[in-house]
Design a protein around this motif. Structure first.
Motif, short mmCIF file in Angstrom:
data_model
loop_
_atom_site.label_atom_id
_atom_site.label_comp_id
_atom_site.label_asym_id
_atom_site.label_seq_id
_atom_site.Cartn_x
_atom_site.Cartn_y
_atom_site.Cartn_z
N GLU A 198 8.84 2.36 -38.52
CA GLU A 198 9.62 2.51 -39.75
C GLU A 198 10.98 3.15 -39.50
O GLU A 198 11.87 3.09 -40.38
N LYS A 199 11.19 3.71 -38.31
CA LYS A 199 12.48 4.28 -37.96
C LYS A 199 13.53 3.21 -37.66
O LYS A 199 14.72 3.52 -37.55
N GLY A 200 13.10 1.96 -37.51
CA GLY A 200 13.97 0.91 -37.00
C GLY A 200 13.67 0.71 -35.53
O GLY A 200 13.20 1.62 -34.83
N ALA A 201 13.94 -0.50 -35.02
CA ALA A 201 13.50 -0.86 -33.68
C ALA A 201 14.07 0.05 -32.59
O ALA A 201 13.33 0.53 -31.72
N GLU A 202 15.37 0.29 -32.62
CA GLU A 202 15.99 1.08 -31.55
C GLU A 202 15.47 2.51 -31.56
O GLU A 202 15.07 3.05 -30.51
N ALA A 203 15.47 3.15 -32.72
CA ALA A 203 15.02 4.54 -32.82
C ALA A 203 13.53 4.65 -32.50
O ALA A 203 13.09 5.62 -31.87
N ALA A 204 12.75 3.66 -32.93
CA ALA A 204 11.31 3.68 -32.65
C ALA A 204 11.05 3.59 -31.16
O ALA A 204 10.16 4.27 -30.63
N ALA A 205 11.79 2.72 -30.46
CA ALA A 205 11.61 2.59 -29.02
C ALA A 205 11.94 3.90 -28.30
O ALA A 205 11.19 4.33 -27.41
N GLU A 206 13.01 4.55 -28.70
CA GLU A 206 13.38 5.82 -28.08
C GLU A 206 12.33 6.89 -28.36
O GLU A 206 11.94 7.66 -27.46
N ALA A 207 11.83 6.93 -29.59
CA ALA A 207 10.83 7.93 -29.95
C ALA A 207 9.52 7.69 -29.20
O ALA A 207 8.87 8.65 -28.75
N TYR A 208 9.13 6.43 -29.06
CA TYR A 208 7.87 6.14 -28.38
C TYR A 208 7.97 6.41 -26.89
O TYR A 208 7.00 6.84 -26.27
N GLU A 209 9.13 6.18 -26.32
CA GLU A 209 9.32 6.52 -24.91
C GLU A 209 9.15 8.03 -24.71
O GLU A 209 8.49 8.47 -23.76
#
Length: 246
Positions: A108-119
């Motif tokens: 829900e953060k958006g794709a770019e922010a979600a990828a960074e958060a999951y990393e």
């Protein structure tokens, strides 16, 4: 690489559930906790449902298993297309797993922010040093009719990424963005189970296992380079284009 050939989707579901439960049991006999990465898609759903039922529900020490996702659509967790929602409703909501053991992709953060958060989440949970790659104990994957795995679609930019753990991948053929684990993370898993059923996947399965085209057009071919064990669970419809051993 091993191929487990099952007669139909029902027998595939039962055998996959049995082997997943056994793999988790073996993992926990050797270490304090087990890291499992889940797949979306139609074939895994009944497998997850089966794991939440007897005897597997009682066989798995849910408190010692941590659940992750290989990829996610850029939608909130309650959206019908969410891979997290599918796995949660099919399995995790029905078993005694601690909430802190569920590591969803915050799409829900958006794709770019979600990828960074999951990393960052992977680095935290696996206690990774800079540049290190997590090793999932069990990685579940499906294969799309186009040969994609996770959200690594043919001819997309994420296929070339080697310096990230998670990436936002633009998928022009679907006019969308996805969040996906990268190739180094997938290939580092100790064990990979690929669950595929249906005639519509037969050509992609044959290309992935026996084909000689470029992996940029059939990303599932990348699994030939996996570091750990790779086991394909195929029903007869999905295996019908294979030339060997069928």
């Amino acid at each position: 690489m091993d191929i487990v050939l099952l007669d139909d989707p029902t027998t595939l579901t039962e055998e996959a559930a049995r082997r997943i439960a056994n793999a988790i049991h073996q993992c926990l006999a050797e270490q304090p906790w087990c890291a499992v990465a889940l797949s979306g898609g139609s074939t895994p759903r009944p497998v997850y449902q089966r794991l939440a039922q007897s005897p597997y529900r009682e066989q798995i020490d849910w408190a010692r298993v941590h659940w992750f996702w290989g990829d996610e659509r850029a939608v909130p967790p309650d959206h019908p297309d969410s891979n997290y929602r599918m796995a949660y409703e099919a399995m995790l909501a029905h078993v005694p797993v601690p909430s802190e053991n569920i590591h969803r992709i915050p799409a829900e953060k958006g794709a770019e922010a979600a990828a960074e958060a999951y990393e960052r989440e992977l680095q935290r949970v696996f206690q990774l040093q800079p540049g290190a790659v997590p090793r999932f104990d069990l990685l579940l994957l499906g294969v799309g009719a186009d040969g994609h795995i996770a959200s690594l679609f043919p001819n997309t930019t994420a296929l070339a990424v080697r310096d990230r753990l998670v990436i936002a991948n633009s998928v022009p053929q679907l006019n969308t963005q996805r969040i996906t684990l990268t190739v180094p993370v997938l290939l580092a898993a100790r064990t990979i189970f690929i669950l595929v059923s249906g005639q519509d996947k037969a050509e992609a399965v044959a290309r992935a296992i026996e084909g000689n085209d470029d992996w940029t057009t059939t990303p599932a071919q990348l699994l030939r380079a996996a570091q750990g064990d790779v086991i394909w669970f195929l029903d007869r419809a999905a295996a019908q284009r294979l030339q060997k051993g069928q």
